[in-house]
Design a protein around this motif. Structure first.
Motif, PDB file in Angstrom:
ATOM      1  N   ALA A  31      -4.147   6.873 -12.911  1.00 23.69           N
ATOM      2  CA  ALA A  31      -3.588   6.599 -11.587  1.00 23.69           C
ATOM      3  C   ALA A  31      -4.695   6.511 -10.545  1.00 23.69           C
ATOM      4  O   ALA A  31      -4.666   5.635  -9.662  1.00 23.69           O
ATOM      5  CB  ALA A  31      -2.586   7.688 -11.214  1.00 23.69           C
ATOM      6  N   LEU A  32      -5.675   7.409 -10.629  1.00 22.79           N
ATOM      7  CA  LEU A  32      -6.784   7.394  -9.673  1.00 22.79           C
ATOM      8  C   LEU A  32      -7.587   6.101  -9.781  1.00 22.79           C
ATOM      9  O   LEU A  32      -7.916   5.468  -8.770  1.00 22.79           O
ATOM     10  CB  LEU A  32      -7.686   8.604  -9.921  1.00 22.79           C
ATOM     11  CG  LEU A  32      -8.939   8.698  -9.036  1.00 22.79           C
ATOM     12  CD1 LEU A  32      -8.541   8.814  -7.571  1.00 22.79           C
ATOM     13  CD2 LEU A  32      -9.814   9.882  -9.468  1.00 22.79           C
ATOM     14  N   ALA A  33      -7.884   5.701 -11.019  1.00 19.64           N
ATOM     15  CA  ALA A  33      -8.646   4.461 -11.218  1.00 19.64           C
ATOM     16  C   ALA A  33      -7.868   3.259 -10.711  1.00 19.64           C
ATOM     17  O   ALA A  33      -8.433   2.348 -10.085  1.00 19.64           O
ATOM     18  CB  ALA A  33      -8.973   4.296 -12.704  1.00 19.64           C
ATOM     19  N   ALA A  34      -6.566   3.239 -10.966  1.00 15.41           N
ATOM     20  CA  ALA A  34      -5.735   2.128 -10.502  1.00 15.41           C
ATOM     21  C   ALA A  34      -5.705   2.063  -8.980  1.00 15.41           C
ATOM     22  O   ALA A  34      -5.770   0.980  -8.381  1.00 15.41           O
ATOM     23  CB  ALA A  34      -4.324   2.255 -11.056  1.00 15.41           C
ATOM     24  N   LEU A  35      -5.618   3.222  -8.329  1.00 14.66           N
ATOM     25  CA  LEU A  35      -5.622   3.251  -6.864  1.00 14.66           C
ATOM     26  C   LEU A  35      -6.947   2.747  -6.301  1.00 14.66           C
ATOM     27  O   LEU A  35      -6.976   1.990  -5.325  1.00 14.66           O
ATOM     28  CB  LEU A  35      -5.350   4.669  -6.361  1.00 14.66           C
ATOM     29  CG  LEU A  35      -3.904   5.159  -6.439  1.00 14.66           C
ATOM     30  CD1 LEU A  35      -3.815   6.624  -6.023  1.00 14.66           C
ATOM     31  CD2 LEU A  35      -3.007   4.302  -5.546  1.00 14.66           C
ATOM     32  N   ILE A  36      -8.046   3.166  -6.913  1.00 19.95           N
ATOM     33  CA  ILE A  36      -9.362   2.725  -6.439  1.00 19.95           C
ATOM     34  C   ILE A  36      -9.512   1.208  -6.585  1.00 19.95           C
ATOM     35  O   ILE A  36     -10.171   0.552  -5.763  1.00 19.95           O
ATOM     36  CB  ILE A  36     -10.483   3.454  -7.211  1.00 19.95           C
ATOM     37  CG1 ILE A  36     -10.432   4.957  -6.934  1.00 19.95           C
ATOM     38  CG2 ILE A  36     -11.848   2.907  -6.837  1.00 19.95           C
ATOM     39  CD1 ILE A  36     -11.407   5.771  -7.748  1.00 19.95           C
ATOM     40  N   LEU A  37      -8.861   0.634  -7.588  1.00 15.36           N
ATOM     41  CA  LEU A  37      -8.920  -0.812  -7.796  1.00 15.36           C
ATOM     42  C   LEU A  37      -7.942  -1.550  -6.887  1.00 15.36           C
ATOM     43  O   LEU A  37      -8.303  -2.552  -6.245  1.00 15.36           O
ATOM     44  CB  LEU A  37      -8.603  -1.133  -9.258  1.00 15.36           C
ATOM     45  CG  LEU A  37      -8.394  -2.614  -9.608  1.00 15.36           C
ATOM     46  CD1 LEU A  37      -9.665  -3.412  -9.353  1.00 15.36           C
ATOM     47  CD2 LEU A  37      -7.931  -2.761 -11.044  1.00 15.36           C
ATOM     48  N   VAL A  38      -6.712  -1.064  -6.819  1.00 19.99           N
ATOM     49  CA  VAL A  38      -5.647  -1.814  -6.149  1.00 19.99           C
ATOM     50  C   VAL A  38      -5.747  -1.768  -4.626  1.00 19.99           C
ATOM     51  O   VAL A  38      -5.565  -2.782  -3.947  1.00 19.99           O
ATOM     52  CB  VAL A  38      -4.267  -1.297  -6.617  1.00 19.99           C
ATOM     53  CG1 VAL A  38      -3.150  -1.874  -5.754  1.00 19.99           C
ATOM     54  CG2 VAL A  38      -4.038  -1.665  -8.076  1.00 19.99           C
ATOM     55  N   LEU A  55       0.831  -1.204   0.000  1.00 17.65           N
ATOM     56  CA  LEU A  55       0.000   0.000   0.000  1.00 17.65           C
ATOM     57  C   LEU A  55       0.866   1.255   0.000  1.00 17.65           C
ATOM     58  O   LEU A  55       0.518   2.253  -0.643  1.00 17.65           O
ATOM     59  CB  LEU A  55      -0.926  -0.011   1.218  1.00 17.65           C
ATOM     60  CG  LEU A  55      -2.059  -1.037   1.191  1.00 17.65           C
ATOM     61  CD1 LEU A  55      -2.827  -1.005   2.499  1.00 17.65           C
ATOM     62  CD2 LEU A  55      -2.999  -0.789   0.017  1.00 17.65           C
ATOM     63  N   LEU A  56       1.978   1.201   0.701  1.00 15.74           N
ATOM     64  CA  LEU A  56       2.894   2.343   0.720  1.00 15.74           C
ATOM     65  C   LEU A  56       3.451   2.612  -0.673  1.00 15.74           C
ATOM     66  O   LEU A  56       3.497   3.760  -1.137  1.00 15.74           O
ATOM     67  CB  LEU A  56       4.016   2.088   1.719  1.00 15.74           C
ATOM     68  CG  LEU A  56       5.042   3.208   1.890  1.00 15.74           C
ATOM     69  CD1 LEU A  56       4.373   4.466   2.438  1.00 15.74           C
ATOM     70  CD2 LEU A  56       6.169   2.769   2.819  1.00 15.74           C
ATOM     71  N   ILE A  57       3.867   1.538  -1.351  1.00  9.58           N
ATOM     72  CA  ILE A  57       4.418   1.697  -2.704  1.00  9.58           C
ATOM     73  C   ILE A  57       3.347   2.197  -3.665  1.00  9.58           C
ATOM     74  O   ILE A  57       3.581   3.120  -4.468  1.00  9.58           O
ATOM     75  CB  ILE A  57       4.999   0.355  -3.196  1.00  9.58           C
ATOM     76  CG1 ILE A  57       6.214  -0.040  -2.345  1.00  9.58           C
ATOM     77  CG2 ILE A  57       5.389   0.447  -4.669  1.00  9.58           C
ATOM     78  CD1 ILE A  57       6.739  -1.418  -2.647  1.00  9.58           C
ATOM     79  N   ALA A  58       2.145   1.591  -3.588  1.00 14.01           N
ATOM     80  CA  ALA A  58       1.053   2.002  -4.478  1.00 14.01           C
ATOM     81  C   ALA A  58       0.666   3.457  -4.222  1.00 14.01           C
ATOM     82  O   ALA A  58       0.427   4.228  -5.158  1.00 14.01           O
ATOM     83  CB  ALA A  58      -0.155   1.087  -4.282  1.00 14.01           C
TER      84      ALA A  58
END
Length: 237
Positions: free
Chosen positions: A68-75, A46-49
């Motif tokens: 990046a926002l979409a990837a964060l919401i998914l990951v 989570l820190l890296i993401a």
């Protein structure tokens, strides 16, 4: 404590999500089993993401911040679900299993068996199996215990084969007193404890009831939203 490579932590603290106990008898505190190594790994991911995602949001151009926002919401929900979320709660009345996408509550009367092979799982009286994500099997830990037991059975002096009767160089060496080796790997011992609790409490009035399963929509919802948004951005790019 032992973790995903065989390290599990057990704590005896009240579980805020537990049902309200019967006022006619003392409150039963939950034993909580989690994987410290899984938690540590999840926190690192989570820190890296977060670092990469926030950097892309701030410094990115064009569609990059949206991707990046979409990837964060998914990951973020998925990583949290598989590393930080799993836990097993056990008290005198029931076993509650919090897996990545489901929460299963089994009164002890509904627990047919607890099995350990390449994964740890609980089998309900109906025959349905539920994996215990928070108590992973560690083959490495099992091999380590077996080696320690073999070493203890052989005298526990730590000498190499063929070195019997030879003094160690410079006079240094391990004690020749027999070593005490653990009899079970930590996760296997946890399963033994849960089996004993199930056998002891299955017939008690407070341990009766039906199995309940609740889907973790608080995890699935954001992950699905992030996946849909990411798919739309990629398709329209």
């Amino acid at each position: 404590m032992v973790g995903a490579s065989g390290t599990i932590g057990a704590m005896s603290t009240p579980d805020p999500q537990s049902p309200v106990p019967d006022a006619s008898r003392p409150e039963s505190k939950d034993r909580i089993y989690r994987s410290p190594a899984g938690i540590a790994g999840g926190a690192l991911l989570l820190l890296i993401a977060g670092w990469l995602g926030v950097d892309a949001l701030i410094s990115g151009h064009g569609r990059t911040p949206w991707l990046a926002l979409a990837a964060l919401i998914l990951v973020v929900p998925l990583v949290s679900a598989f590393t930080l979320r799993p836990a097993v709660f056990a008290n005198e009345d029931r076993l509650r299993v919090r897996n990545p996408f489901r929460v299963i509550v089994l009164p002890w009367a509904q627990v047919a068996s607890l099995r350990s092979s390449y994964s740890n799982e609980v089998v309900a009286a109906s025959g349905t199996k539920y994996q215990l994500w928070a108590v992973p099997v560690s083959l490495r830990a099992r091999k380590k215990v077996a080696k320690q037991q073999a070493r203890a059975a052989g005298g526990g002096d730590g000498r190499r084969p063929g070195s019997a009767g030879r003094p160690s160089p410079m006079g240094f060496g391990r004690s020749h007193q027999p070593a005490t080796a653990p009899t079970r790997a930590t996760t296997d011992q946890i399963m033994d404890d849960l089996r004993q609790l199930a056998e002891a409490r299955a017939g008690e009035p407070g341990a009766q009831g039906e199995v309940t399963v609740r889907w973790a929509y608080e995890v699935m919802g954001p992950a699905i939203a992030g996946a849909v948004l990411l798919a739309i951005l990629l398709a329209t790019g």
